[in-house]
Design an enzyme around this catalytic site. Structure first.
Site, PDB file in Angstrom:
ATOM      1  N   ASN A  35     -10.907   0.319   5.873  1.00  0.00           N
ATOM      2  CA  ASN A  35      -9.808   0.857   6.691  1.00  0.00           C
ATOM      3  C   ASN A  35      -9.772   2.389   6.628  1.00  0.00           C
ATOM      4  O   ASN A  35      -8.702   2.992   6.610  1.00  0.00           O
ATOM      5  CB  ASN A  35      -8.470   0.268   6.229  1.00  0.00           C
ATOM      6  CG  ASN A  35      -7.379   0.442   7.272  1.00  0.00           C
ATOM      7  OD1 ASN A  35      -7.646   0.367   8.480  1.00  0.00           O
ATOM      8  ND2 ASN A  35      -6.162   0.697   6.830  1.00  0.00           N
ATOM      9  N   SER A 124       4.838  -1.569  -3.880  1.00  0.00           N
ATOM     10  CA  SER A 124       5.551  -1.349  -2.621  1.00  0.00           C
ATOM     11  C   SER A 124       7.001  -1.803  -2.749  1.00  0.00           C
ATOM     12  O   SER A 124       7.306  -2.733  -3.512  1.00  0.00           O
ATOM     13  CB  SER A 124       4.854  -2.178  -1.538  1.00  0.00           C
ATOM     14  OG  SER A 124       5.659  -2.280  -0.402  1.00  0.00           O
ATOM     15  N   THR A 126       8.268  -3.563  -0.822  1.00  0.00           N
ATOM     16  CA  THR A 126       8.251  -4.944  -0.330  1.00  0.00           C
ATOM     17  C   THR A 126       8.536  -5.939  -1.463  1.00  0.00           C
ATOM     18  O   THR A 126       8.990  -7.054  -1.207  1.00  0.00           O
ATOM     19  CB  THR A 126       6.901  -5.245   0.370  1.00  0.00           C
ATOM     20  OG1 THR A 126       6.994  -6.467   1.065  1.00  0.00           O
ATOM     21  CG2 THR A 126       5.747  -5.339  -0.610  1.00  0.00           C
ATOM     22  N   TYR A 148       1.033 -10.453   1.840  1.00  0.00           N
ATOM     23  CA  TYR A 148       0.779  -9.074   1.395  1.00  0.00           C
ATOM     24  C   TYR A 148       1.728  -8.722   0.240  1.00  0.00           C
ATOM     25  O   TYR A 148       1.300  -8.248  -0.815  1.00  0.00           O
ATOM     26  CB  TYR A 148       0.970  -8.084   2.556  1.00  0.00           C
ATOM     27  CG  TYR A 148       1.126  -6.660   2.088  1.00  0.00           C
ATOM     28  CD1 TYR A 148       0.038  -5.967   1.574  1.00  0.00           C
ATOM     29  CD2 TYR A 148       2.370  -6.021   2.112  1.00  0.00           C
ATOM     30  CE1 TYR A 148       0.179  -4.665   1.102  1.00  0.00           C
ATOM     31  CE2 TYR A 148       2.518  -4.723   1.656  1.00  0.00           C
ATOM     32  CZ  TYR A 148       1.418  -4.048   1.152  1.00  0.00           C
ATOM     33  OH  TYR A 148       1.573  -2.763   0.679  1.00  0.00           O
ATOM     34  N   LYS A 152       1.286  -7.848  -4.095  1.00  0.00           N
ATOM     35  CA  LYS A 152       1.852  -6.726  -4.875  1.00  0.00           C
ATOM     36  C   LYS A 152       2.668  -7.263  -6.052  1.00  0.00           C
ATOM     37  O   LYS A 152       2.568  -6.755  -7.173  1.00  0.00           O
ATOM     38  CB  LYS A 152       2.733  -5.837  -3.980  1.00  0.00           C
ATOM     39  CG  LYS A 152       1.981  -5.105  -2.892  1.00  0.00           C
ATOM     40  CD  LYS A 152       0.983  -4.113  -3.442  1.00  0.00           C
ATOM     41  CE  LYS A 152       0.175  -3.423  -2.374  1.00  0.00           C
ATOM     42  NZ  LYS A 152      -0.980  -2.697  -2.903  1.00  0.00           N
ATOM     43  N   LEU A 199       6.073   2.012  12.470  1.00  0.00           N
ATOM     44  CA  LEU A 199       6.832   2.802  13.437  1.00  0.00           C
ATOM     45  C   LEU A 199       6.193   4.162  13.739  1.00  0.00           C
ATOM     46  O   LEU A 199       5.997   4.516  14.903  1.00  0.00           O
ATOM     47  CB  LEU A 199       8.265   3.000  12.914  1.00  0.00           C
ATOM     48  CG  LEU A 199       9.184   3.806  13.815  1.00  0.00           C
ATOM     49  CD1 LEU A 199       9.392   3.092  15.147  1.00  0.00           C
ATOM     50  CD2 LEU A 199      10.528   4.055  13.133  1.00  0.00           C
TER      51      LEU A 199
HETATM   52  P1  NAD Z   1      -5.206   2.546   3.637  1.00  0.00           P
HETATM   53  O1  NAD Z   1      -5.665   1.287   4.267  1.00  0.00           O
HETATM   54  O2  NAD Z   1      -5.211   3.791   4.439  1.00  0.00           O
HETATM   55  O3  NAD Z   1      -6.049   2.827   2.306  1.00  0.00           O
HETATM   56  C1  NAD Z   1      -6.575   1.792   1.507  1.00  0.00           C
HETATM   57  C2  NAD Z   1      -8.047   2.119   1.251  1.00  0.00           C
HETATM   58  O4  NAD Z   1      -8.600   1.095   0.430  1.00  0.00           O
HETATM   59  C3  NAD Z   1      -8.859   2.174   2.528  1.00  0.00           C
HETATM   60  O5  NAD Z   1      -9.598   3.378   2.566  1.00  0.00           O
HETATM   61  C4  NAD Z   1      -9.770   0.949   2.435  1.00  0.00           C
HETATM   62  O6  NAD Z   1     -11.007   1.178   3.059  1.00  0.00           O
HETATM   63  C5  NAD Z   1      -9.880   0.743   0.933  1.00  0.00           C
HETATM   64  N1  NAD Z   1     -10.133  -0.633   0.499  1.00  0.00           N
HETATM   65  C6  NAD Z   1      -9.477  -1.758   0.839  1.00  0.00           C
HETATM   66  N2  NAD Z   1      -9.996  -2.828   0.206  1.00  0.00           N
HETATM   67  C7  NAD Z   1     -11.002  -2.359  -0.573  1.00  0.00           C
HETATM   68  C8  NAD Z   1     -11.920  -2.972  -1.470  1.00  0.00           C
HETATM   69  N3  NAD Z   1     -11.926  -4.290  -1.687  1.00  0.00           N
HETATM   70  N4  NAD Z   1     -12.824  -2.187  -2.105  1.00  0.00           N
HETATM   71  C9  NAD Z   1     -12.854  -0.847  -1.894  1.00  0.00           C
HETATM   72  N5  NAD Z   1     -12.018  -0.224  -1.039  1.00  0.00           N
HETATM   73  C10 NAD Z   1     -11.101  -0.966  -0.400  1.00  0.00           C
HETATM   74  O7  NAD Z   1      -3.745   2.277   3.044  1.00  0.00           O
HETATM   75  P2  NAD Z   1      -2.677   3.284   2.438  1.00  0.00           P
HETATM   76  O8  NAD Z   1      -1.530   3.354   3.371  1.00  0.00           O
HETATM   77  O9  NAD Z   1      -3.328   4.514   1.979  1.00  0.00           O
HETATM   78  O10 NAD Z   1      -2.199   2.422   1.194  1.00  0.00           O
HETATM   79  C11 NAD Z   1      -2.760   2.568  -0.097  1.00  0.00           C
HETATM   80  C12 NAD Z   1      -2.164   1.539  -1.013  1.00  0.00           C
HETATM   81  O11 NAD Z   1      -0.744   1.682  -1.014  1.00  0.00           O
HETATM   82  C13 NAD Z   1      -2.432   0.084  -0.594  1.00  0.00           C
HETATM   83  O12 NAD Z   1      -2.643  -0.681  -1.760  1.00  0.00           O
HETATM   84  C14 NAD Z   1      -1.153  -0.321   0.085  1.00  0.00           C
HETATM   85  O13 NAD Z   1      -0.935  -1.700  -0.005  1.00  0.00           O
HETATM   86  C15 NAD Z   1      -0.108   0.445  -0.704  1.00  0.00           C
HETATM   87  N6  NAD Z   1       1.124   0.709   0.048  1.00  0.00           N
HETATM   88  C16 NAD Z   1       1.072   1.305   1.266  1.00  0.00           C
HETATM   89  C17 NAD Z   1       2.250   1.508   1.991  1.00  0.00           C
HETATM   90  C18 NAD Z   1       2.217   2.151   3.358  1.00  0.00           C
HETATM   91  O14 NAD Z   1       3.185   2.003   4.099  1.00  0.00           O
HETATM   92  N7  NAD Z   1       1.180   2.876   3.730  1.00  0.00           N
HETATM   93  C19 NAD Z   1       3.482   1.100   1.466  1.00  0.00           C
HETATM   94  C20 NAD Z   1       3.506   0.498   0.211  1.00  0.00           C
HETATM   95  C21 NAD Z   1       2.321   0.310  -0.498  1.00  0.00           C
HETATM   96  N1  UFG Z   2       9.888  -0.697  14.152  1.00  0.00           N
HETATM   97  C1  UFG Z   2      10.163  -0.739  15.510  1.00  0.00           C
HETATM   98  N2  UFG Z   2       9.119  -0.743  16.387  1.00  0.00           N
HETATM   99  C2  UFG Z   2       7.810  -0.710  15.982  1.00  0.00           C
HETATM  100  C3  UFG Z   2       7.542  -0.670  14.597  1.00  0.00           C
HETATM  101  C4  UFG Z   2       8.605  -0.676  13.714  1.00  0.00           C
HETATM  102  O1  UFG Z   2      11.322  -0.764  15.907  1.00  0.00           O
HETATM  103  O2  UFG Z   2       6.900  -0.733  16.839  1.00  0.00           O
HETATM  104  C5  UFG Z   2      11.016  -0.661  13.195  1.00  0.00           C
HETATM  105  C6  UFG Z   2      11.058  -1.839  12.233  1.00  0.00           C
HETATM  106  O3  UFG Z   2      11.775  -2.905  12.798  1.00  0.00           O
HETATM  107  C7  UFG Z   2      11.722  -1.204  11.001  1.00  0.00           C
HETATM  108  C8  UFG Z   2      11.249   0.246  11.038  1.00  0.00           C
HETATM  109  O4  UFG Z   2      10.830   0.483  12.377  1.00  0.00           O
HETATM  110  O5  UFG Z   2      13.126  -1.220  11.168  1.00  0.00           O
HETATM  111  C9  UFG Z   2      10.084   0.507  10.093  1.00  0.00           C
HETATM  112  O6  UFG Z   2       9.047  -0.418  10.345  1.00  0.00           O
HETATM  113  P1  UFG Z   2       7.578  -0.229   9.742  1.00  0.00           P
HETATM  114  O7  UFG Z   2       6.738  -1.335  10.287  1.00  0.00           O
HETATM  115  O8  UFG Z   2       7.104   1.161   9.973  1.00  0.00           O
HETATM  116  O9  UFG Z   2       7.784  -0.377   8.170  1.00  0.00           O
HETATM  117  P2  UFG Z   2       8.410  -1.571   7.327  1.00  0.00           P
HETATM  118  O10 UFG Z   2       9.611  -1.030   6.624  1.00  0.00           O
HETATM  119  O11 UFG Z   2       8.570  -2.794   8.109  1.00  0.00           O
HETATM  120  O12 UFG Z   2       7.235  -1.860   6.279  1.00  0.00           O
HETATM  121  C10 UFG Z   2       6.611  -0.802   5.528  1.00  0.00           C
HETATM  122  C11 UFG Z   2       5.163  -1.188   5.255  1.00  0.00           C
HETATM  123  C12 UFG Z   2       5.094  -2.357   4.337  1.00  0.00           C
HETATM  124  C13 UFG Z   2       5.875  -2.085   3.095  1.00  0.00           C
HETATM  125  C14 UFG Z   2       7.296  -1.704   3.452  1.00  0.00           C
HETATM  126  C15 UFG Z   2       8.072  -1.324   2.229  1.00  0.00           C
HETATM  127  O13 UFG Z   2       4.498  -1.501   6.456  1.00  0.00           O
HETATM  128  O14 UFG Z   2       3.750  -2.565   3.949  1.00  0.00           O
HETATM  129  O15 UFG Z   2       7.296  -0.594   4.346  1.00  0.00           O
HETATM  130  O16 UFG Z   2       7.403  -0.319   1.555  1.00  0.00           O
HETATM  131  F1  UFG Z   2       5.879  -3.185   2.326  1.00  0.00           F
END
Ligand code: NAD
Ligand code: UFG
Length: 336
Positions: A35, A124, A126, A148, A152, A199
């Site tokens: 990703n 997270s 979550t 997912y 976590k 979002l």
């Molecule tokens: P991202 O997808 O941009 O980054 C994750 C990276 O991990 C990617 O570069 C992907 O290529 C790599 N990856 C995935 N599986 C792998 C594997 N098996 N081996 C080696 N590399 C692998 O995501 P992000 O937003 O940077 O999130 C990073 C971490 O934080 C994730 O664990 C995600 O679940 C967690 N997290 C993200 C959010 C969010 O909203 N972005 C919120 C809460 C937690």
């Molecule tokens: N939303 C919209 N339209 C869209 C996308 C989102 O109205 O097209 C709204 C959602 O209903 C929510 C808010 O925007 O009220 C935020 O939504 P996101 O999808 O951006 O984020 P979430 O809070 O649903 O989830 C994110 C990550 C999850 C993580 C969680 C808590 O995607 O992985 O935050 O950290 F688990």
């Protein structure tokens, strides 16, 4: 002594790598690019003038991890690697459990073998499940609503058991709220290939004209304007939290969870307005039905991180949107 950053080419990982390099840390990235894109490494180098060692590979590849740990002195691991799309995890749970759980188990196995017992883990908000008793505190009971989130929750449990079995481990579980924004250079940020689920990337693509109209998922929640409320945090502040957590685990043993959020909640329409201001574009939107699984309101009590890590978020919602817009408009110009 190096820090191994799994998933360091991704959105949060790349911003954290920049901060680590700026702090003179030796960084090794392992990422299978499932990703993310290799060009991120060039951008990291442009920003920091340092090119960290990047090993393309999967954390489920035990032989590869063995090779990395046997060739380098690794003191600690920041473990970002994982799949993160909630909807996809419902459709493909095996893929998620395999990647996130099996990947973490293999990583821990190799860390144990090489006596590397310090980990910062990407958890997270979550893990608070359907709880609506905001602000969320680390002591709240945990639950999950999708595969997912379950990965976590399970990994947090696995890490607690690992610590119980060997008190030499030192682990920080960082529970991120909603990371948005991008590096101020506009070079790295969140750039999903598919239609975004989240979002901010969706709003950004409406602003660049790549998508026509935002669907606002419900305006009948019990919130000030009826739309969902979240704790948006600048990815740069989030990245700083990892350096603080690394410093914390370096000087101690144990396992602690920390909320990384601002403590403020903003609605979907607040974000639309802030993005319009930052981009000077009109964000077309229509209100549609609620999205299944969404909670009305989610924001952090981030006092524990402030007290124990000496960390807090500084950037406000306007800075988050300005930086997100700089990155999105850069990307969009390069696509033309
Ligand atoms: P991202 O997808 O941009 O980054 C994750 C990276 O991990 C990617 O570069 C992907 O290529 C790599 N990856 C995935 N599986 C792998 C594997 N098996 N081996 C080696 N590399 C692998 O995501 P992000 O937003 O940077 O999130 C990073 C971490 O934080 C994730 O664990 C995600 O679940 C967690 N997290 C993200 C959010 C969010 O909203 N972005 C919120 C809460 C937690
Ligand atoms: N939303 C919209 N339209 C869209 C996308 C989102 O109205 O097209 C709204 C959602 O209903 C929510 C808010 O925007 O009220 C935020 O939504 P996101 O999808 O951006 O984020 P979430 O809070 O649903 O989830 C994110 C990550 C999850 C993580 C969680 C808590 O995607 O992985 O935050 O950290 F688990």
């Amino acid at each position: 002594m190096a820090v191994l950053v799994t998933g360091g080419m991704g959105y949060i990982g790349s911003h954290t790598v920049v901060k680590l390099l700026e702090d003179n840390k030796e960084v090794i990235i392992v990422d299978n690019l499932v990703n993310s894109k290799e060009e991120v490494l060039n951008h990291i180098e442009t920003i920091t003038l340092i090119r960290p060692l990047f090993i393309q590979g999967d954390i489920r590849d035990e032989k590869l991890l063995e090779k990395i740990f046997s060739h380098h002195l690794i003191n600690s691991v920041i473990h970002f690697a994982g799949l993160k799309a909630v909807g996809e995890s419902v459709d493909e749970p095996i893929k998620y459990y395999d990647n996130n759980i099996v990947g973490t188990l293999i990583l821990l196995k190799v860390m144990k073998k090489y006596k590397c017992r310090k980990m910062v883990f990407s958890s997270s908000a979550t893990v608070y499940g359907n709880n609506s008793n905001v602000p969320f505190e680390e002591s709240y009971p945990l639950s999950t609503t999708n595969p997912y989130g379950a990965t976590k929750h399970m990994i947090e449990d696995i890490l607690r058991d690992v610590y119980k079995s060997d008190k030499e481990w030192s682990i920080a579980l960082l529970r991120y709220f909603n990371p948005i924004g991008a590096h101020e250079s506009g070079l790295i940020g969140e750039d999903p290939n598919d239609i975004p689920n989240n979002l901010l990337p969706y709003v950004a693509k409406v602003a660049t004209g790549e998508l026509a109209c935002l669907s606002v998922f419900g305006d009948d929640y019990d919130t000030p304007d009826g739309t969902g409320v979240r704790d948006y945090i600048h990815v740069d502040d989030l990245a700083s939290g990892h350096l603080k957590a690394l410093g914390y685990i370096d000087g101690t043993t144990g396992i602690e969870a920390f909320n990384l959020g601002t403590g403020n909640g903003y609605s979907v329409l607040d974000i639309v307005r802030a993005f319009e201001k930052a981009s000077k574009k009109t964000i077309k939107y229509k209100v549609v039905n609620r999205r299944e699984g969404d909670i009305p309101i989610c924001y952090a009590n981030a006092n524990k991180a402030k007290q124990l890590l000496n960390w807090q978020a500084y950037k406000n919602i306007n800075q988050m949107c300005e930086d997100a817009w700089r990155f999105a408009s850069n990307k969009s110009n390069h696509k033309e």
